[in-house]
Design a protein around this motif. Structure first.
Motif, PDB file in Angstrom:
ATOM      1  N   GLU A  30       0.825  -1.215   0.000  1.00 48.39           N
ATOM      2  CA  GLU A  30       0.000   0.000   0.000  1.00 48.39           C
ATOM      3  C   GLU A  30       0.857   1.262   0.000  1.00 48.39           C
ATOM      4  O   GLU A  30       0.575   2.219  -0.713  1.00 48.39           O
ATOM      5  CB  GLU A  30      -0.937  -0.001   1.216  1.00 48.39           C
ATOM      6  CG  GLU A  30      -2.008  -1.096   1.191  1.00 48.39           C
ATOM      7  CD  GLU A  30      -3.026  -0.898   0.054  1.00 48.39           C
ATOM      8  OE1 GLU A  30      -3.189   0.249  -0.420  1.00 48.39           O
ATOM      9  OE2 GLU A  30      -3.641  -1.903  -0.368  1.00 48.39           O
ATOM     10  N   ASN A  34       1.362   4.083  -2.943  1.00 47.28           N
ATOM     11  CA  ASN A  34       1.136   5.519  -2.726  1.00 47.28           C
ATOM     12  C   ASN A  34       2.300   6.339  -3.276  1.00 47.28           C
ATOM     13  O   ASN A  34       2.100   7.384  -3.879  1.00 47.28           O
ATOM     14  CB  ASN A  34       0.964   5.816  -1.233  1.00 47.28           C
ATOM     15  CG  ASN A  34      -0.441   5.474  -0.744  1.00 47.28           C
ATOM     16  OD1 ASN A  34      -1.355   5.303  -1.547  1.00 47.28           O
ATOM     17  ND2 ASN A  34      -0.597   5.368   0.565  1.00 47.28           N
ATOM     18  N   LYS A  80      -7.438  10.818  -5.173  1.00 48.37           N
ATOM     19  CA  LYS A  80      -7.321  10.121  -6.459  1.00 48.37           C
ATOM     20  C   LYS A  80      -8.628   9.870  -7.200  1.00 48.37           C
ATOM     21  O   LYS A  80      -8.621   9.309  -8.277  1.00 48.37           O
ATOM     22  CB  LYS A  80      -6.594   8.788  -6.232  1.00 48.37           C
ATOM     23  CG  LYS A  80      -5.216   9.028  -5.634  1.00 48.37           C
ATOM     24  CD  LYS A  80      -4.530   7.774  -5.212  1.00 48.37           C
ATOM     25  CE  LYS A  80      -3.299   8.125  -4.384  1.00 48.37           C
ATOM     26  NZ  LYS A  80      -2.674   6.930  -3.815  1.00 48.37           N
ATOM     27  N   GLY A  93      -4.053   3.422  -6.104  1.00 49.19           N
ATOM     28  CA  GLY A  93      -5.007   3.517  -4.991  1.00 49.19           C
ATOM     29  C   GLY A  93      -6.233   4.304  -5.402  1.00 49.19           C
ATOM     30  O   GLY A  93      -6.227   4.968  -6.437  1.00 49.19           O
ATOM     31  N   ALA A  98      -5.959   2.815   2.989  1.00 48.41           N
ATOM     32  CA  ALA A  98      -4.731   2.185   3.464  1.00 48.41           C
ATOM     33  C   ALA A  98      -4.137   2.888   4.679  1.00 48.41           C
ATOM     34  O   ALA A  98      -3.872   2.257   5.703  1.00 48.41           O
ATOM     35  CB  ALA A  98      -3.715   2.123   2.330  1.00 48.41           C
TER      36      ALA A  98
HETATM   37 MG    MG Z   1      -3.079   4.089  -1.275  1.00 49.04          MG
END
Ligand code: MG
Ligand code: ADP
Length: 599
Positions: A30, A34, A80, A93, A98
């Motif tokens: 995760e 990112n 996002k 993501g 996360a």
């Molecule tokens: Mg993420």
């Protein structure tokens, strides 16, 4: 009466963590995703005790300002999904889950400085309690430190595997992401020791850095396009394989996936050249318009759902098959390629020779290719060997060596240990395993005959009724025509059964119809179609050809040996037997000089 209550945020986050953050590797995945989403060109991962007691991810991406730092730990807060459109996802993501999940089960500190900003900031959070935002001396980019993962949910700690096993998983995650992003530099340290380093490079060099350098010389490019879908990458020659599927890297829009449909297709595409529990090594990328794939179907996004699975299936199957056909007369390389240098873990392995590629189940062999020009019998074998072979001249055929034009597989010099043929080519020698080679020749001929004459069917005196679930019976009935082409005639029999009336004659006494139908049903459920029957027929042909082949131990005279060599040149896929073992080893004079350390 039971009292219903809204669960507190911390608990909700811990529940989400239970699903998404399974182990340190999942947290690393995760966080590194990112960093990739943040446009980093360099990502460093530092682990202590395989990430169980501490993991740090550092990147040089766009960073965050003080306000974003606070927001990023909130549940479902993300930068996002600007258009609120789940079918237009361009980042790894999108759920905003996360960071709050990880923060709810550990002690996390985030330092970040937005690109172009003068100041950096940090935020700390212990088991979901935010300690506050403070100024930080962080340079541009983000550094996230996670300590004591799962200290707030000790039950999860108990399920973690040994440090070694957890570390392997972290490496695997990094490898998968690194393969899709060769332009990003990745560094991983464990207990202060560097364990991985990948410099920015091109796609094939990155793949080789991860798979091992033999992959470069023992793989073939794969490429196919249709309906806006692009399928590309590299797949190993059938003779270069492993006993497990760990080196199968599949990506959908640069997202690493472990998709059953895709794995099934891969298996099917190699079935003809790689029998049993052997797996090819592949790095394959499917790129398609965002709205043709749903990535929101799996908590860790390891599986995806395609809008047109059948198109993907065909594209992938034919892409791989045509590469295999095109390279079918080659077998994997044994001598390390001198020009392929890369930095990677294990990259500094001593270059001693001979080394077996990948696993001990892979027999050694050396590059074998047919340059187009080699098919023209223009030049002659330059010189007759100086020494007649041993064995009292019994098996020698130096007498004919000089008369053989320079065929790609050369002219036979001798047979030894009653199974191997030694042939001289214009630039080296070839060793042929006569049994393996003949097996492939017989197999290809039988398949050819089957293609020409079609599959003969045999009517069952007593048709067999097989009971299935209603759904499965539906699915199989949909495949009726395809099954008939492969020699099997079925009809629906009531709601939950089918009746088998005819089967391929070649399988007549050799198959249990119920088992076969069940296997086919499993396959339709798994990958949406029945490749299995054709595969089963091919498998049978392979077995028959194995028994009908020149056994090792048979003496061949020069004429027979040369005839075998000529047939191999004319037969597709002759570089490997039906089990993925090479049929020949080729050593060029260059290779031989390297073996004798003359170079
Ligand atoms: Mg993420
Ligand atoms: P998601 O990735 O689904 O958006 P996360 O919880 O992983 O959710 O991250 C939340 C937000 O924090 C991201 O949308 C992003 O804006 C920000 N963020 C997280 N990590 C970084 C990073 N390394 N660099 C810059 N921004 C980051």
């Amino acid at each position: 009466m039971a009292v219903i209550r809204q669960l507190p945020d911390r608990l909700v986050n811990q529940i989400a963590a239970g699903e998404v953050i399974e182990n340190p590797a999942a947290a690393v995945k995760e966080l590194v995703e990112n960093s990739i989403d943040a446009g980093a060109t360099r990502i460093a991962v530092h682990l202590t005790q395989s990430g169980k007691s501490r993991l740090v991810i550092e990147d040089n991406g766009i960073g965050m300002d003080a306000h974003s730092l606070e927001l990023c730990l909130m549940r479902h807060a993300t930068s996002k999904l600007q258009d609120d459109d789940l079918l237009a996802i361009y980042s790894l993501g999108f759920r905003g889950e996360a960071l709050p999940s990880i923060a709810s089960v550990s002690r996390i500190t985030i330092h970040s400085r937005a690109r172009g900003a003068n100041d950096g900031w940090s935020i700390e959070c212990h088991a979901g309690d935010i300690v506050g935002v403070k100024p930080s001396s962080q340079k541009e980019g983000t550094r996230i430190e996670v300590r004591d993962l799962f200290y707030a949910t000790p039950a999860r700690l108990k399920f973690l595997k040994s440090d070694r096993a957890e570390l392997m998983q972290v490496k695997d995650i990094i490898n998968r992401l690194a393969m899709a992003y060769p332009e990003i530099e990745f560094i991983v340290t464990h207990d202060d020791k560097k364990i991985l380093q990948y410099h920015a490079c091109d796609a094939l060099d990155r793949i080789a850095a991860i798979m091992g350098r033999e992959f470069k010389s023992s793989s073939m490019p794969v490429m196919a396009n249709a309906e806006g879908i692009e399928f590309s990458g590299f797949a190993s020659l059938p003779t270069f394989h492993k006993g497990n599927a760990k080196s199968q890297y599949l990506f959908v829009n640069k997202r690493p996936v472990r998709d059953r449909l895709l794995m099934g297709v891969l298996k099917g595409a190699y079935a003809d050249v790689l029998a049993g529990a052997n797996y090819p090594l592949v790095a394959l990328f499917i790129n398609l318009p965002q709205d043709h794939v749903d990535v929101n179907v799996h908590p860790t996004k390891a599986e995806v759902r395609f809008k047109n699975p059948q198109t993907i299936r065909n594209l992938m199957f034919h892409g791989i098959q045509s590469a295999i056909r095109e390279h079918g007369r080659e077998s994997a390389s044994l001598l390390p390629q001198q020009e392929s240098r890369f930095v990677g873990y294990g990259g500094g392995r001593g270059g001693s020779f001979p080394r077996r590629p990948v696993s001990s189940s892979t027999a050694p062999s050396v590059n074998y290719t047919f340059p187009e020009s080699a098919f023209q019998p223009h030049s002659r074998v330059a010189e007759q060997p100086v020494y007649p072979s041993a064995n009292n001249g019994q098996n020698t055929c130096t007498d004919i060596a000089e008369d053989q034009p320079s065929y790609p597989l050369g002219s036979a010099l001798a047979q030894f240990h009653e199974n191997y043929i030694l042939a001289q080519t214009h630039d080296g020698i070839v060793l042929v395993d006569q049994h393996a080679a003949h097996e492939r020749l017989v197999y290809e001929r039988m398949k050819e005959a089957l293609r020409e004459k079609g599959i003969k069917r045999q009517i069952l005196l007593v048709p067999e009724v097989v009971t299935l679930s209603i759904d499965t019976a539906d699915l199989l009935t949909e495949q009726k025509d395809l099954l008939q082409e492969a020699g099997m005639v079925i009809e629906r029999f009531g709601e939950d059964a089918i009746i088998v009336r005819e089967i391929p004659a070649i399988l007549a006494d050799r198959m249990n119809i119920k088992d076969m139908v069940n296997a086919l049903a499993d396959e339709v459920e798994d990958i949406g179609t029945v490749a299995g029957l054709g595969e089963k027929i091919n498998h049978l042909l392979a077995t028959i050809s194995c028994h009908g082949s020149v056994r090792s131990g048979r003496r061949l005279n020069a004429g027979e040996m040369n005839a075998l060599l000529r047939q191999m040149e004319d037969t597709p896929l002759s570089g490997q037997c039906n089990h993925g073992r090479p049929t020949m080893i080729r050593l060029s004079l260059d290779d031989i000089e390297r073996l004798f350390k003359r170079q």
